[in-house]
Motif scaffolding. Structure first.
Motif, mmCIF file in Angstrom:
data_model
loop_
_atom_site.group_PDB
_atom_site.id
_atom_site.type_symbol
_atom_site.label_atom_id
_atom_site.label_comp_id
_atom_site.label_asym_id
_atom_site.label_seq_id
_atom_site.Cartn_x
_atom_site.Cartn_y
_atom_site.Cartn_z
ATOM 1 N N VAL A 138 14.877 64.659 8.105
ATOM 2 C CA VAL A 138 15.312 63.525 8.942
ATOM 3 C C VAL A 138 16.301 62.652 8.174
ATOM 4 C CG1 VAL A 138 14.542 61.455 10.182
ATOM 5 C CG2 VAL A 138 13.258 63.584 10.403
ATOM 6 N N ASP A 139 16.071 62.464 6.867
ATOM 7 C CA ASP A 139 17.042 61.718 6.054
ATOM 8 C C ASP A 139 18.421 62.369 6.147
ATOM 9 O OD1 ASP A 139 15.365 59.757 5.165
ATOM 10 O OD2 ASP A 139 14.865 60.741 3.268
ATOM 11 N N GLY A 140 18.428 63.703 6.105
ATOM 12 C CA GLY A 140 19.694 64.440 6.209
ATOM 13 C C GLY A 140 20.383 64.162 7.542
ATOM 14 N N LEU A 141 19.613 64.157 8.614
ATOM 15 C CA LEU A 141 20.195 63.885 9.939
ATOM 16 C C LEU A 141 20.795 62.472 9.979
ATOM 17 C CD1 LEU A 141 17.392 65.181 12.365
ATOM 18 C CD2 LEU A 141 19.550 66.322 11.864
ATOM 19 N N LEU A 142 20.047 61.503 9.416
ATOM 20 C CA LEU A 142 20.507 60.106 9.452
ATOM 21 C C LEU A 142 21.779 59.934 8.619
ATOM 22 C CD1 LEU A 142 16.994 58.420 9.121
ATOM 23 C CD2 LEU A 142 18.470 58.285 11.127
ATOM 24 N N LEU A 143 21.791 60.598 7.444
ATOM 25 C CA LEU A 143 22.955 60.504 6.565
ATOM 26 C C LEU A 143 24.197 61.072 7.261
ATOM 27 C CD1 LEU A 143 23.563 59.689 3.608
ATOM 28 C CD2 LEU A 143 23.377 62.111 3.019
ATOM 29 N N GLU A 144 23.986 62.190 7.894
ATOM 30 C CA GLU A 144 25.076 62.864 8.608
ATOM 31 C C GLU A 144 25.681 61.933 9.677
ATOM 32 O OE1 GLU A 144 26.566 65.780 8.739
ATOM 33 O OE2 GLU A 144 27.368 65.666 10.790
ATOM 34 N N ARG A 145 24.821 61.220 10.428
ATOM 35 C CA ARG A 145 25.327 60.308 11.469
ATOM 36 C C ARG A 145 26.017 59.084 10.868
ATOM 37 N NH1 ARG A 145 23.089 64.013 13.487
ATOM 38 N NH2 ARG A 145 22.848 64.287 15.745
ATOM 39 N N ARG A 162 29.384 60.631 9.873
ATOM 40 C CA ARG A 162 30.182 61.082 11.025
ATOM 41 C C ARG A 162 29.468 60.756 12.332
ATOM 42 N NH1 ARG A 162 31.603 64.781 7.181
ATOM 43 N NH2 ARG A 162 29.575 65.809 7.263
ATOM 44 N N PRO A 163 29.591 59.501 12.799
ATOM 45 C CA PRO A 163 28.884 59.131 14.035
ATOM 46 C C PRO A 163 29.366 59.971 15.219
ATOM 47 C CG PRO A 163 29.917 57.210 12.972
ATOM 48 C CD PRO A 163 30.395 58.409 12.242
ATOM 49 N N ARG A 164 28.420 60.323 16.092
ATOM 50 C CA ARG A 164 28.777 61.045 17.330
ATOM 51 C C ARG A 164 28.390 60.134 18.490
ATOM 52 N NH1 ARG A 164 25.357 66.578 16.407
ATOM 53 N NH2 ARG A 164 25.754 66.838 14.190
ATOM 54 N N SER A 165 28.621 60.601 19.691
ATOM 55 C CA SER A 165 28.116 59.766 20.789
ATOM 56 C C SER A 165 26.755 60.341 21.192
ATOM 57 C CB SER A 165 29.098 59.725 21.958
ATOM 58 O OG SER A 165 29.244 61.001 22.472
ATOM 59 N N ASP A 166 25.751 60.035 20.387
ATOM 60 C CA ASP A 166 24.405 60.505 20.702
ATOM 61 C C ASP A 166 23.359 59.469 20.298
ATOM 62 O OD1 ASP A 166 24.263 60.776 17.946
ATOM 63 O OD2 ASP A 166 23.813 62.919 17.945
ATOM 64 N N PHE A 167 22.105 59.767 20.644
ATOM 65 C CA PHE A 167 21.023 58.821 20.391
ATOM 66 C C PHE A 167 20.920 58.433 18.919
ATOM 67 C CE2 PHE A 167 16.651 58.697 18.681
ATOM 68 C CZ PHE A 167 16.286 57.433 19.117
ATOM 69 N N LEU A 168 20.973 59.439 18.045
ATOM 70 C CA LEU A 168 20.755 59.166 16.625
ATOM 71 C C LEU A 168 21.855 58.270 16.045
ATOM 72 C CD1 LEU A 168 18.376 60.039 14.983
ATOM 73 C CD2 LEU A 168 19.668 61.976 14.134
ATOM 74 N N SER A 169 23.102 58.502 16.475
ATOM 75 C CA SER A 169 24.197 57.655 15.988
ATOM 76 C C SER A 169 24.004 56.219 16.485
ATOM 77 C CB SER A 169 25.549 58.179 16.483
ATOM 78 O OG SER A 169 25.704 59.519 16.082
ATOM 79 N N ASP A 170 23.595 56.065 17.756
ATOM 80 C CA ASP A 170 23.361 54.718 18.285
ATOM 81 C C ASP A 170 22.223 54.038 17.521
ATOM 82 O OD1 ASP A 170 25.271 55.317 20.093
ATOM 83 O OD2 ASP A 170 23.918 55.562 21.809
ATOM 84 N N TYR A 171 21.191 54.820 17.239
ATOM 85 C CA TYR A 171 20.027 54.284 16.525
ATOM 86 C C TYR A 171 20.421 53.816 15.120
ATOM 87 C CZ TYR A 171 15.407 54.395 14.197
ATOM 88 O OH TYR A 171 14.285 54.092 13.474
ATOM 89 N N VAL A 172 21.197 54.656 14.434
ATOM 90 C CA VAL A 172 21.663 54.308 13.089
ATOM 91 C C VAL A 172 22.487 53.021 13.149
ATOM 92 C CG1 VAL A 172 23.385 55.029 11.363
ATOM 93 C CG2 VAL A 172 21.594 56.611 12.063
#
Ligand code: HEM
Length: 401
Positions: free
Chosen positions: A195-202, A205-215
């Motif tokens: 999950v840390d990897g997913l958060l770091l990635e966003r 490189r933010p995308r238009s998705d839930f995780l990027s908005d959350y970050v």
């Protein structure tokens, strides 16, 4: 009249171990008394009208008590429990809930409906006329797993890996069997790193998705620690998996055992999907009970509950309370007495964040089966729910046809 002391309550045996007998136990107990004390001394509140008081500011959610009681005072399991939204109260709870609640609102989640329908159709079509299948793992479990993977932008190929972490994280929240702690901690560490990897990635490189908005939302507010940010994502995956999987199974099982209502549903899946899910969740709730601790002395139903008393709220009893539901032991998709907010998703400040998503997943799976596999039949024994606060399905084999 002075309120009565809790030790005047009748002592009841523990509820039966899983299966439908639990409803008979609650039916008898509810008719006799508002509360039951079970042999472990736990206070169990039986009636639906008590729920509002017992999830109000007169009580609190238990935090790390059960983990501490098992001698776990530090490390990944302790930190995970300590950081979760569902184990927090007051301001801490608000801080953790806000950034996840908004993206899971009904209107936004509605956009997931076509995707949920497409995933369900793919799973059903691949198994159509293929003989008996293990419905739990091959279909019901795949729906929430694939949807949450899509919401979080996790590649499909990683889904089977995180399913094992998920099972271990669920185990870490309960009573941990002797010798299991090191394996569960290793698994939680791997899940956290993923999950840390997913958060770091966003962040990069933010995308238009839930995780990027959350970050972005958590960075803007600055109110959550890194550990809390991560724990809510692990918690969301966990909270939405077994609950939805088991509910899909038990609602389909109830329909298959009521052939007239199954026929009516097949004739008008879109028209009846909301009612089918609402009644299915009432009839066989997979979250049987939630717990709270009374904050200050509380008078309820003529009894005095001292501050510090832990109380169990058995949702399974409240959803069959005759004060709310006519003929509560009967599965009836046409009933009109459901309260506006189903107790199946809890109540009060901790009411389920993922209700809208769960409903979309359940409705789309069931309508897909009704349309594509109208001759679906159970093979072998009917599934039952096994004991536990989140009840698992024993097994469910069926032929999609
Ligand atoms: C049929 C499926 C589901 C059922 C029956 C269900 C039931 C519940 C219940 C009863 C609670 C309240 C717990 C308490 O008060 O102690 C709850 C809380 C929660 N649920 Fe669900 N749930 C389901 C699906 C989901 C899904 C799909 C998600 C997210 C993807 C989710 C996320 C959560 C979270 C984060 C909480 C904690 C909220 C808080 O503490 O403020 N649930 N759920």
């Amino acid at each position: 009249m002075a309120p009565r002391a809790l030790d005047e309550l009748p002592l009841f045996q523990s509820p039966p171990e899983g299966g439908p007998a639990v409803y008979e136990y609650f039916r008898r107990a509810r008719a006799e008394t508002p509360f039951v004390r079970d042999p472990n001394g736990m206070l169990v509140a039986l009636r639906a009208r008590m729920i509002e008081t017992l999830v109000s500011d007169k009580t609190r959610q238990s935090e790390t008590e059960s983990t501490l009681a098992q001698g776990i005072t530090e490390g990944p399991i302790f930190e995970f429990v300590a950081d979760l939204v569902v184990c927090a109260n007051g301001e801490t709870h608000r801080r953790r809930r806000q950034p996840i609640a908004r993206p899971f609102a009904f209107k936004l989640i509605e956009a997931m409906r076509p995707k949920a329908g497409a995933i369900a159709a793919e799973l059903v079509q691949e198994r159509l006329h293929a003989g008996p299948i293990d419905f739990v793992s091959e279909v019901a479990e795949q729906i929430p797993a694939r949807i949450i993977a899509d919401v979080l932008g996790i590649p499909r190929s990683d889904v089977s890996v995180f399913m094992q972490w998920l099972a271990d994280a669920g185990e870490a929240l309960g009573l941990i069997a002797e010798g299991r702690r090191p394996a569960l901690e290793a698994s939680l560490n791997a899940f956290n790193a993923y999950v840390d990897g997913l958060l770091l990635e966003r962040r990069k490189r933010p995308r238009s998705d839930f995780l990027s908005d959350y970050v972005e939302a958590t960075a803007a507010s600055g109110e959550l620690s890194e550990r809390e940010i991560r724990a809510q994502i692990v918690g969301l995956i966990l909270a939405g998996s077994d609950t939805t999987r088991n509910s899909i199974c038990m609602i389909l099982n109830a329909l298959l055992h009521h052939p007239e209502q199954w026929r009516a549903f097949k004739a008008d899946p879109d028209g009846l999907k909301r009612q089918v899910v609402e009644e299915g969740l009432r009839y066989e709730p997979v979250v049987t009970a939630i717990g709270r601790v009374v904050i200050s002395d509380l008078e309820l139903e003529g009894y005095l509950i001292p501050a510090g008393t832990p109380v169990i709220l058995p949702i399974a009893s409240m959803l069959r309370d005759p004060e709310v539901y006519a003929d509560p032991e009967t599965f009836n998709i046409y009933r009109t007495d459901h309260p506006r907010w189903s107790f199946a998703f809890g109540a009060g400040a901790h009411r389920c964040v993922g209700e809208a998503l769960a409903r979309v997943e359940m409705e789309e799976t069931l309508t897909t089966i009704a349309r594509l596999a109208p001759h679906t039949a159970l093979v072998g024994e009917a599934p039952i729910l096994l004991p536990g606060p989140i009840r698992s399905v024993s097994q469910m084999r069926l032929a999609l046809a």
